[in-house]
Write an enzyme that holds these catalytic residues in place. Structure first.
Site, PDB file in Angstrom:
ATOM      1  N   CYS A  42       0.801  -1.235   0.000  1.00 11.15           N
ATOM      2  CA  CYS A  42       0.000   0.000   0.000  1.00 11.15           C
ATOM      3  C   CYS A  42       0.828   1.277   0.000  1.00 11.15           C
ATOM      4  O   CYS A  42       0.335   2.330  -0.420  1.00 11.15           O
ATOM      5  CB  CYS A  42      -0.953   0.004   1.192  1.00 11.15           C
ATOM      6  N   ARG A  48       7.130  -0.699   4.822  1.00  7.84           N
ATOM      7  CA  ARG A  48       7.519   0.695   4.978  1.00  7.84           C
ATOM      8  C   ARG A  48       6.429   1.488   5.690  1.00  7.84           C
ATOM      9  O   ARG A  48       5.258   1.155   5.605  1.00  7.84           O
ATOM     10  CB  ARG A  48       7.772   1.333   3.606  1.00  7.84           C
ATOM     11  N   MET A  92      -2.290  -4.652 -16.135  1.00  8.55           N
ATOM     12  CA  MET A  92      -3.710  -4.571 -15.811  1.00  8.55           C
ATOM     13  C   MET A  92      -4.503  -3.700 -16.771  1.00  8.55           C
ATOM     14  O   MET A  92      -5.726  -3.591 -16.635  1.00  8.55           O
ATOM     15  CB  MET A  92      -3.883  -4.019 -14.390  1.00  8.55           C
ATOM     16  N   HIS A 135      10.785   1.651 -19.832  1.00 14.45           N
ATOM     17  CA  HIS A 135      10.225   1.967 -18.522  1.00 14.45           C
ATOM     18  C   HIS A 135      11.136   2.963 -17.792  1.00 14.45           C
ATOM     19  O   HIS A 135      12.259   3.226 -18.214  1.00 14.45           O
ATOM     20  CB  HIS A 135      10.047   0.709 -17.673  1.00 14.45           C
ATOM     21  N   LYS A 148      12.648   0.913 -12.331  1.00 12.83           N
ATOM     22  CA  LYS A 148      12.167  -0.463 -12.531  1.00 12.83           C
ATOM     23  C   LYS A 148      13.342  -1.427 -12.431  1.00 12.83           C
ATOM     24  O   LYS A 148      14.367  -1.234 -13.083  1.00 12.83           O
ATOM     25  CB  LYS A 148      11.479  -0.597 -13.894  1.00 12.83           C
TER      26      LYS A 148
END
Length: 252
Positions: free
Chosen positions: A9, A36, A112, A143, A147
């Site tokens: 999250c 974290r 996604m 990217h 990454k």
């Protein structure tokens, strides 16, 4: 209302998904998991799933490969469906994902977005027509400089889609620097670029004699992945054990 746990999250995607979920009337994040510390996200955050005391209908994962083993163990124990978005998994982890899908519902996708999942279908169709006529197949993916895995999970998924269309005849080549030889006609080359803040670009090149066809997808914001993850979570909640994909969600 679908109750969701956000695994990872405090990461960039975790924050984007948290913001979009707050505006979605069909899903609510009830807990987050992250090693974290982060700012107040509007829900309790635990450092591990084992410490999480909140019940949920589904878990959305945007963490790291090293956290996947614990995620699979928890989801099987609690029989909570998982939308697995983390890429760069080892062969052993991929086997564990398949095994876990016999116990609980798992939706695994390297990307996604709706556009990318349509691209997967398009490159498969193109491979059947063009590769069979002698066209070479190459992928260039770009990217951001943060990454850590290369090639990207999406690039590998694109290669897999093309290769499956050709009955698995092709090998993947990600580095030609140590070779001094002509290109093998039965290979799919994958090149990776890392730089700046590029969200994600994928070019699939079909190069034939005197003509080239390129199919491309460009992501301008992480929001497209977050939207897809939330739609996948709403789809997966309550599903029977098994392996699902974004194709099931968008019904391509």
């Amino acid at each position: 209302m679908v109750k969701m746990i956000m695994h990872g999250c405090c990461g960039a995607m975790g924050h984007v998904i948290t913001g979009l979920a707050a505006e979605d009337g069909e899903i609510r994040i009830v807990a987050g998991i992250d090693v974290r510390e982060g700012t107040d996200l509007g829900y309790p955050v635990f450092t591990s799933l084992d410490q999480c005391s909140v019940e949920a209908d589904v878990i959305v994962d945007f963490a790291s490969p090293k956290a996947v083993d614990g995620l699979l163990a928890y989801s099987c124990k609690k029989q909570v469906p998982v939308v697995l978005c983390t890429t760069g998994l080892s062969k052993e982890q991929l086997a564990a994902v398949e095994k876990a899908s016999q116990v609980t519902a798992i939706l695994r996708s390297a990307n996604m977005s709706l556009g990318v999942n349509l691209l997967l279908k398009l490159v498969s169709d193109a491979a059947r027509v063009l590769a069979g006529s002698g066209f070479d197949m190459e992928i260039v993916e770009k990217h951001h400089n943060q990454k850590v895995d290369a090639p990207s999970g999406t690039a590998l998924a694109l290669a897999d889609s093309m290769n499956q269309a050709m009955d698995g005849q092709y090998a993947y080549t990600c580095d030609r620097s140590t070779r001094r030889e002509k290109r093998n006609p039965k290979e799919i080359g994958i090149s990776s670029v890392r730089g700046g803040s590029i969200v994600g670009e994928h070019d699939v090149i079909f190069a034939g004699r005197d003509e080239v066809l390129t199919l491309s997808h460009t992501a301008y914001s992480k929001a497209i992945f977050a939207k897809g993850a939330l739609e996948a979570a709403k789809f997966l909640a309550g599903k029977k054990p098994g392996m699902y994909s974004m194709t099931d969600v968008v019904d391509l």
